[in-house]
Design a protein around this motif. Structure first.
Motif, short mmCIF file in Angstrom:
data_model
loop_
_atom_site.label_atom_id
_atom_site.label_comp_id
_atom_site.label_asym_id
_atom_site.label_seq_id
_atom_site.Cartn_x
_atom_site.Cartn_y
_atom_site.Cartn_z
N PRO A 126 0.89 -1.50 -0.07
CA PRO A 126 -0.10 -0.13 -0.24
C PRO A 126 0.46 0.72 0.02
CG PRO A 126 0.25 -0.94 2.29
CD PRO A 126 0.83 -2.08 1.75
N ASN A 128 -0.48 4.87 1.27
CA ASN A 128 -1.12 5.39 2.37
C ASN A 128 -1.56 6.99 2.82
OD1 ASN A 128 -2.57 2.47 2.88
ND2 ASN A 128 -0.49 2.33 4.28
N GLU A 129 -0.01 7.36 2.01
CA GLU A 129 -0.23 8.59 1.67
C GLU A 129 0.98 9.16 1.03
OE1 GLU A 129 0.93 9.96 5.98
OE2 GLU A 129 2.51 8.62 6.06
N ASP A 132 4.77 7.57 1.91
CA ASP A 132 4.61 6.67 1.28
C ASP A 132 5.33 6.24 -0.09
OD1 ASP A 132 4.08 5.59 3.77
OD2 ASP A 132 1.96 5.22 2.82
N THR A 201 -5.96 -0.07 -3.18
CA THR A 201 -6.51 1.03 -1.85
C THR A 201 -6.33 2.20 -2.22
OG1 THR A 201 -5.64 2.01 0.71
CG2 THR A 201 -4.04 0.52 -1.09
#
Length: 323
Positions: A126, A128-129, A132, A201
């Motif tokens: 993932p 996620n923000e 990352d 995601t």
């Protein structure tokens, strides 16, 4: 009473109605109105499909012609060439056209309060923000590069820290592990990835600093001045369609499988996913298409941060007060 007298009485009543402006809708000539969509027929335009099928534009006295978009359609150009009276586009492209090319455009509404464009990755690896993304490969459509760079800058990330490569709206490279993430509609692509057997995601650019609308409703200044009543009618009928659609976002897409969605190559379940996911991004306290002063200010700040000289004058909210 004879048939001839009946006919004369009927025509006389029509004449009296016309003189007083009180003719019923079925007796008035409809006004042609051309609407250019920003993409192919999918759930992004459900409210307009419903309003057309239910006759809401006709009830307003408009003969609406819906023109589908696609990768080869530049929405703003359809306004300049008078092939459309109104279109959907994005604030960055519209305002760049105004400030850099002198285009006579005004933004009169916003379909998406929160832009659905975001960073999509696989749940097993993932992103996620924004942080990352450092050291990772991110596929970005050319039209969204400025947006992504703005989001990175807003989060203190040098764009050189991210390997940005071109993206052609195909999640296959992500699914196959050739890239780490892509920029696409979060309302749609995660479902496509799930069909391929992977879980996705995502996060919105909007939630990390790039606070701009999407599918903004755009017209020329001339149309705004000369066809104001027709624009209000379009917005009113469209809002009615969207409100009815969102009463049950899973109910209507299957009814359009063999009409509006025919030939797109996508499963109707995809459109149900899309329609459901977009609802919280579109609804607002002021109603569909509303543009609050706070939201406009956030748009201006985000656009100015990437060198697009947006001002309050580029947004006209006065029609929204009339619907």
């Amino acid at each position: 009473m004879s048939l001839a007298l009946d006919r004369r009485l009927f025509l006389g009543l029509l004449g009296a109605g016309a003189a007083s402006g009180l003719l019923p809708a079925w007796a008035r000539a409809a006004t042609p109105f051309n609407f250019q969509a920003s993409w192919i027929n999918d759930a992004e335009f459900m409210g307009y499909f419903l309003a057309l099928d239910k006759g809401y534009y006709a009830d307003e006295g408009l003969e609406l012609t819906y023109q589908s978009g696609g990768p080869d359609v530049i929405p703003e150009s359809t306004l300049i060439t008078a092939r459309a009276d109104l279109t959907l586009t994005t604030p960055d492209t519209t305002i760049k056209a105004i400030t850099e090319q002198g285009a006579p455009f005004r933004i009169i509404g916003a379909q998406y309060q929160k832009n659905p464009i975001g960073v999509v990755s696989l749940a097993k690896t993932p992103i996620n923000e924004p942080r990352d993304l450092i050291g990772k490969t991110l596929a970005v459509p050319p039209v969204n590069v400025i947006s992504v760079e703005a989001m990175l800058a807003a989060n203190g990330i040098d764009k050189a820290q991210v390997n940005i490569v071109p993206y052609a709206y195909d999640p296959t490279p992500l699914i196959q592990g050739e890239i780490d993430a892509s920029v696409d509609f979060t309302t749609n692509v995660p479902y496509t990835i799930e069909l391929a057997g992977e879980e996705a995601t995502s996060f919105l650019l909007y939630d990390y600093g790039y606070t701009v609308f999407n599918d903004t409703v755009v017209v020329t200044e001339d149309t705004l001045a000369s066809r104001r009543d027709d624009l209000v009618k379009f917005l009113r009928a469209s809002r009615k369609g969207w409100n009815e659609n969102f009463a049950d976002p899973a109910a209507l897409p299957p009814a359009y499988a063999d009409t509006w969605f025919k030939g797109t190559g996508r499963a109707v379940e995809n459109e149900v996913y899309f329609n459901t996911a977009q609802q919280p991004l579109m609804e607002a306290e002021g109603g569909i298409f509303s543009m609050s002063e706070e939201a406009i200010a956030a748009n201006i700040e985000a656009l100015n941060a990437v060198g697009i000289k947006a001002t309050r004058d580029h947004f006209d909210t006065t029609l929204l007060d009339e619907i």
